[in-house]
Design an enzyme around this catalytic site. Structure first.
Site, PDB file in Angstrom:
ATOM      1  N   CYS A 136      37.674  48.321  39.296  1.00 32.29           N
ATOM      2  CA  CYS A 136      38.748  48.301  38.406  1.00 32.29           C
ATOM      3  C   CYS A 136      38.085  47.633  36.700  1.00 32.29           C
ATOM      4  O   CYS A 136      37.343  47.135  36.834  1.00 32.29           O
ATOM      5  CB  CYS A 136      39.209  47.010  38.422  1.00 32.29           C
ATOM      6  SG  CYS A 136      39.948  47.009  40.405  1.00 32.29           S
TER       7      CYS A 136
ATOM      8  N   ARG B 101      35.172  52.917  36.607  1.00 32.23           N
ATOM      9  CA  ARG B 101      35.200  51.883  37.610  1.00 32.23           C
ATOM     10  C   ARG B 101      35.659  51.935  38.942  1.00 32.23           C
ATOM     11  O   ARG B 101      36.160  50.552  39.060  1.00 32.23           O
ATOM     12  CB  ARG B 101      35.535  50.457  36.208  1.00 32.23           C
ATOM     13  CG  ARG B 101      34.689  50.399  35.576  1.00 32.23           C
ATOM     14  CD  ARG B 101      35.095  49.119  34.672  1.00 32.23           C
ATOM     15  NE  ARG B 101      34.944  48.460  35.061  1.00 32.23           N
ATOM     16  CZ  ARG B 101      33.924  47.800  35.209  1.00 32.23           C
ATOM     17  NH1 ARG B 101      32.438  48.030  34.522  1.00 32.23           N
ATOM     18  NH2 ARG B 101      34.009  45.748  36.028  1.00 32.23           N
TER      19      ARG B 101
ATOM     20  N   TRP C 190      40.172  50.362  41.646  1.00 26.38           N
ATOM     21  CA  TRP C 190      39.555  50.596  42.862  1.00 26.38           C
ATOM     22  C   TRP C 190      40.263  49.326  44.298  1.00 26.38           C
ATOM     23  O   TRP C 190      40.075  48.239  44.276  1.00 26.38           O
ATOM     24  CB  TRP C 190      38.319  49.961  42.601  1.00 26.38           C
ATOM     25  CG  TRP C 190      37.460  51.132  43.943  1.00 26.38           C
ATOM     26  CD1 TRP C 190      36.607  52.407  43.977  1.00 26.38           C
ATOM     27  CD2 TRP C 190      36.518  50.096  44.951  1.00 26.38           C
ATOM     28  NE1 TRP C 190      35.824  52.246  45.232  1.00 26.38           N
ATOM     29  CE2 TRP C 190      35.786  50.746  45.996  1.00 26.38           C
ATOM     30  CE3 TRP C 190      37.101  48.344  45.049  1.00 26.38           C
ATOM     31  CZ2 TRP C 190      35.003  50.458  46.835  1.00 26.38           C
ATOM     32  CZ3 TRP C 190      35.863  48.501  46.633  1.00 26.38           C
ATOM     33  CH2 TRP C 190      35.179  48.804  46.925  1.00 26.38           C
TER      34      TRP C 190
ATOM     35  N   ASN D 127      40.938  42.384  37.927  1.00 23.87           N
ATOM     36  CA  ASN D 127      39.258  43.432  38.339  1.00 23.87           C
ATOM     37  C   ASN D 127      39.087  41.680  39.650  1.00 23.87           C
ATOM     38  O   ASN D 127      38.481  40.397  39.072  1.00 23.87           O
ATOM     39  CB  ASN D 127      38.563  43.378  37.219  1.00 23.87           C
ATOM     40  CG  ASN D 127      37.151  44.169  37.685  1.00 23.87           C
ATOM     41  OD1 ASN D 127      36.848  44.397  39.301  1.00 23.87           O
ATOM     42  ND2 ASN D 127      35.953  43.826  37.223  1.00 23.87           N
TER      43      ASN D 127
ATOM     44  N   GLU E 202      16.985  57.764  47.996  1.00 29.38           N
ATOM     45  CA  GLU E 202      17.368  57.897  46.951  1.00 29.38           C
ATOM     46  C   GLU E 202      18.354  59.338  46.853  1.00 29.38           C
ATOM     47  O   GLU E 202      18.997  60.127  46.471  1.00 29.38           O
ATOM     48  CB  GLU E 202      16.314  57.800  45.571  1.00 29.38           C
ATOM     49  CG  GLU E 202      17.425  57.987  44.481  1.00 29.38           C
ATOM     50  CD  GLU E 202      18.450  57.124  44.066  1.00 29.38           C
ATOM     51  OE1 GLU E 202      18.962  56.093  44.599  1.00 29.38           O
ATOM     52  OE2 GLU E 202      19.084  58.291  43.085  1.00 29.38           O
TER      53      GLU E 202
ATOM     54  N   LYS F 157      21.962  60.628  47.179  1.00 31.92           N
ATOM     55  CA  LYS F 157      22.679  61.080  45.277  1.00 31.92           C
ATOM     56  C   LYS F 157      23.402  62.505  46.743  1.00 31.92           C
ATOM     57  O   LYS F 157      24.680  62.267  45.741  1.00 31.92           O
ATOM     58  CB  LYS F 157      21.359  61.898  44.326  1.00 31.92           C
ATOM     59  CG  LYS F 157      21.081  61.291  43.976  1.00 31.92           C
ATOM     60  CD  LYS F 157      22.011  61.106  42.878  1.00 31.92           C
ATOM     61  CE  LYS F 157      22.351  59.507  42.818  1.00 31.92           C
ATOM     62  NZ  LYS F 157      22.059  58.555  42.783  1.00 31.92           N
TER      63      LYS F 157
ATOM     64  N   GLU G 221      27.539  60.849  48.442  1.00 30.36           N
ATOM     65  CA  GLU G 221      27.843  60.520  47.537  1.00 30.36           C
ATOM     66  C   GLU G 221      28.403  61.560  47.105  1.00 30.36           C
ATOM     67  O   GLU G 221      29.579  60.961  46.442  1.00 30.36           O
ATOM     68  CB  GLU G 221      27.230  59.029  46.983  1.00 30.36           C
ATOM     69  CG  GLU G 221      26.743  59.668  45.467  1.00 30.36           C
ATOM     70  CD  GLU G 221      25.809  58.760  44.736  1.00 30.36           C
ATOM     71  OE1 GLU G 221      26.775  57.472  44.640  1.00 30.36           O
ATOM     72  OE2 GLU G 221      24.552  58.603  44.324  1.00 30.36           O
TER      73      GLU G 221
ATOM     74  N   HIS H 237      11.584  59.777  66.612  1.00 31.28           N
ATOM     75  CA  HIS H 237      11.119  58.651  67.378  1.00 31.28           C
ATOM     76  C   HIS H 237      13.350  58.597  68.039  1.00 31.28           C
ATOM     77  O   HIS H 237      13.909  57.251  68.227  1.00 31.28           O
ATOM     78  CB  HIS H 237      10.841  57.432  66.850  1.00 31.28           C
ATOM     79  CG  HIS H 237       9.341  57.134  67.196  1.00 31.28           C
ATOM     80  ND1 HIS H 237       9.235  57.200  67.905  1.00 31.28           N
ATOM     81  CD2 HIS H 237       8.705  57.759  66.044  1.00 31.28           C
ATOM     82  CE1 HIS H 237       7.617  57.275  68.416  1.00 31.28           C
ATOM     83  NE2 HIS H 237       7.397  57.696  66.118  1.00 31.28           N
TER      84      HIS H 237
ATOM     85  N   LYS I 242      32.170  53.000  39.903  1.00 37.82           N
ATOM     86  CA  LYS I 242      30.360  52.360  39.150  1.00 37.82           C
ATOM     87  C   LYS I 242      30.121  50.708  38.861  1.00 37.82           C
ATOM     88  O   LYS I 242      28.890  50.413  39.390  1.00 37.82           O
ATOM     89  CB  LYS I 242      30.401  52.850  37.308  1.00 37.82           C
ATOM     90  CG  LYS I 242      29.034  52.751  36.481  1.00 37.82           C
ATOM     91  CD  LYS I 242      28.842  54.296  36.466  1.00 37.82           C
ATOM     92  CE  LYS I 242      27.235  54.471  36.649  1.00 37.82           C
ATOM     93  NZ  LYS I 242      25.977  55.398  36.650  1.00 37.82           N
TER      94      LYS I 242
HETATM   95  C1  F6R Z   1      24.496  55.441  43.478  1.00 37.51           C
HETATM   96  C2  F6R Z   1      24.402  54.274  42.551  1.00 37.51           C
HETATM   97  C3  F6R Z   1      24.446  53.010  43.620  1.00 37.51           C
HETATM   98  C4  F6R Z   1      24.188  51.791  42.072  1.00 37.51           C
HETATM   99  C5  F6R Z   1      24.309  50.520  42.936  1.00 37.51           C
HETATM  100  C6  F6R Z   1      24.314  49.531  42.446  1.00 37.51           C
HETATM  101  O1  F6R Z   1      23.927  56.809  42.625  1.00 37.51           O
HETATM  102  O2  F6R Z   1      25.183  54.040  41.250  1.00 37.51           O
HETATM  103  O3  F6R Z   1      24.251  52.994  44.853  1.00 37.51           O
HETATM  104  O4  F6R Z   1      22.863  51.942  42.355  1.00 37.51           O
HETATM  105  O5  F6R Z   1      26.421  50.781  42.845  1.00 37.51           O
HETATM  106  O6  F6R Z   1      24.803  49.506  40.850  1.00 37.51           O
HETATM  107  P1  F6R Z   1      23.883  48.612  39.692  1.00 37.51           P
HETATM  108  O7  F6R Z   1      22.527  49.113  39.420  1.00 37.51           O
HETATM  109  O8  F6R Z   1      24.991  48.420  38.500  1.00 37.51           O
HETATM  110  O9  F6R Z   1      23.977  47.390  40.515  1.00 37.51           O
END
Ligand code: F6R
Length: 612
Positions: A2, A27, A75, A102, A485, A489, A492, A508, A607
């Site tokens: 939010c 956000r 959100w 928020n 990672e 990527k 998501e 396994h 985010k």
């Molecule tokens: C994936 C992504 C999330 C953040 C996670 C932590 O691309 O961006 O997995 O890494 O939500 O966020 P921060 O780093 O802001 O604590």
């Protein structure tokens, strides 16, 4: 989670609020709304969907001529995305109060029942509407400033909030409050703003103050007053935004994500260069003495999502360079697993936003137990940065795309710096080795630049594999952390199911999912493990998998069974995770583009995750 924005001044508030909402859309973006004072009184226009839908609705409803208003981009937590669950929410039978929020109000059901008993009718499933009615209930019929009422109201809330409140009693005033969710106040000339972060105010002003937990602010065109929880006025430090507006714009790229992928060399060099002097790593900002560092016999690394993945790489690097025991734990698990923390421990907390609720709570827990908390954070003056005992900023600049790329790379660099520093202090490397590591760290940004040259190739690979329904990423050791990672990527932003596996573990159980045409991306950047990973590649190829291998320039294993081989520039193998992720970020990006998806704002995500 939010985004909140508010403006009060002399100019038309609508375009300023809309612009603010666009910059906060990362956000949360399932619905949006604005409440503003017009000639007809307090009007609310809100809708499910993106800010564009809100703009269209405002035009269809004849516009909003106003100089003061609050806006929200949502959100969903309580109640799905819908017009009626969108914020702002009105309080009271006459709708005299409007609220944007928020966070999460934990005791909203109990409050709702009590307000219903007083005749309040609810029109949404949200926790926020409870706050709006509560403020109305406490305010109506009392000759009291709105801010004092808000102060009283927040005293009855359990949970977390950043709030923007307006009332018909004073159509030039916004009252803001915060607990465990970020809120800044932008200071202009004859105008002031509130916002969840500075990207929403930077087009109007560079000066801002940060509201702290339990504070309430009265924001009017000609001034801002901040009170603590007792209602006493408090003096606040004025901060200045140091980066440029262009840093938060797309600069000719189609999406923020590709812009941010391409900015990685800069993000890494800005993080590394100021901390390396004459062949040695030097931190002035940590607040951590060498003696204290030397005492650390155990290091807890904590983060969520990509930040945790960076931490997993960090764990490998720190353990191998410093021979200190280290764990990397998901923050949401750490906080509830009754972790064993001793006062000598070091706790490295990683967060791009510096506001992630679980990471913040885990950090507070470690701090309470006496450990030294060292935060690796991108957003300057964020809550984690301010509360940690020491902070190492990643100078990646504003990251707008929901999927992190450049901040992740900068986090890796920060961890390498910590590892090198710690290793020298603990005596596991000598000055010559430290100088060599510093050279490697200096060279990293150029190597990432070189790696980015595989952009067109990855675009081509994406066109070949965008139609897959499952993808597996395999790696061992550091490559496993990088595979996690890479897999995150892809899933998501493309919504393709993907999993990362320690290469030796697949057989396994999970190998039963490999069938003709399944895409497997294998990472092999650690010479000592080349042969092992090649064996695992053979196992999946034998079951029909198509394999993309990401490896080093000097890989000498058998790659004949792989469909594609991506070779990375030579670097010390300990730092390879900084290179191997680059083609895989590009793969994810181009698959998402190929599928016509919203790359920068993938479904269901936000985010900054400020709820637990
Ligand atoms: C994936 C992504 C999330 C953040 C996670 C932590 O691309 O961006 O997995 O890494 O939500 O966020 P921060 O780093 O802001 O604590």
């Amino acid at each position: 989670m939010c985004g909140i924005v508010g403006f009060t001044g002399r100019e038309g508030a609508l375009p300023i609020l809309i612009r603010g909402l666009y910059s906060l859309e990362y956000r949360g973006y399932d619905s949006a709304g604005i409440a503003a004072f017009t000639k007809e009184g307090l009007r609310v226009i809100k809708t499910r969907g993106r800010i564009k839908n809100l703009e269209d609705k405002i035009i269809a409803e004849g516009g909003l001529d106003c100089t003061c208003g609050i806006g929200h981009t949502r959100w969903a937590t309580h109640g799905g995305p819908s017009d009626r669950n969108s914020h702002p929410h009105l309080g009271g039978k006459e709708g005299k109060v409007a609220v944007v929020h928020n966070g999460i109000i934990e005791n909203y059901l109990e409050l709702r029942q009590r307000l219903e008993a007083h005749g309040y009718e609810f029109h949404s499933e949200t926790d926020t509407e409870t706050v709006a009615h509560l403020i109305d209930y406490l305010h109506t019929g009392r000759r009291e400033d709105l801010a004092m009422t808000v102060l009283k109201a927040v005293g009855r809330l359990r949970g977390s909030y950043a709030l923007g409140v307006v009332s018909m009693d004073n159509p030039e005033e916004i009252v803001a409050a915060r607990r465990d969710n970020p809120l800044v106040i932008g200071l202009g000339m004859g105008e002031n703003m509130i916002a969840s972060d500075i990207t929403a105010i930077i087009s109007r002003t560079r000066k801002y103050i940060i509201l702290d937990d339990n504070e309430v602010a009265i924001v009017r065109p000609d001034g801002v007053v901040v009170m603590n929880e007792f209602g006493d006025e408090v003096e606040k430090e004025i901060h200045t935004v140091t980066w440029d507006l262009s840093a938060a714009e797309k600069g000719g790229y189609e999406h923020f994500m590709i812009k941010e992928i391409m900015e990685q060399p800069q993000a890494v060099s800005s993080t590394v260069r100021p901390r390396v002097q004459e062949g040695a790593v030097r931190f002035e900002e940590l607040g951590l003495t060498e003696d204290r560092l030397r005492k650390a016999k155990y290091i807890h690394i904590i983060g969520c999502g990509s930040a945790l993945h960076a931490g997993m790489v960090g764990k490998h690097v720190i353990e191998s360079m410093c021979r200190i025991r280290c764990s990397a734990t998901v923050a949401s698990e750490f906080r509830y697993e009754n972790p064993i923390i001793s006062p000598d421990d070091l706790c490295i907390v990683i967060s791009q936003s510096g506001e992630t609720a679980d990471t913040l709570a885990a950090m507070r827990l470690a701090k309470e137990a006496g450990a030294f908390t060292l935060a690796i954070v991108n957003v300057v003056s964020s809550t984690i940065a301010r509360e940690a005992d020491g902070v190492l900023y990643t100078w990646a600049g504003p990251e707008i795309s929901v999927a992190t790329t450049k901040a992740y790379s900068a986090q890796l660099s920060a961890l390498y710096l910590i590892a090198a520093n710690l290793a020298r202090i603990c005596g596991t490397i000598d000055a010559q080795e430290e100088a060599h590591i510093c050279d490697e760290l200096f060279a990293l940004s150029d190597r990432i630049r070189q790696t980015l040259q595989c952009k067109e190739q990855m675009q081509y690979e994406a066109s070949l594999y965008a139609n897959r329904t499952h993808v597996f990423f395999l790696g061992r050791g550091l490559d496993y952390a990088a595979a996690l990672e890479a897999s995150l990527k892809l899933k998501e932003i493309s919504y393709i199911h993907s999993e990362a596996y320690a290469a030796g573990e697949l057989k396994h159980g999970t190998i039963s999912l490999i069938e003709e045409g399944t895409l497997v991306v294998a990472l092999a950047t650690q010479p000592a493990l080349y042969e092992k990973t090649v064996s695992n590649i053979r196992e999946v190829v034998a079951r029909g998998a198509a394999v993309i291998l990401v490896t080093t320039e000097d890989f000498d294993g058998d790659a004949s069974q792989c469909q594609q081989v991506i070779r990375l520039p030579k670097c010390q193998s300990m730092f390879s995770a900084s290179l191997s992720i680059v083609p895989l970020q590009l793969l994810a990006y181009y698959v998402s583009v190929q599928l016509g998806l919203d790359v920068d704002k993938p479904r269901n995500l936000a985010k900054s995750v400020t709820v637990e």
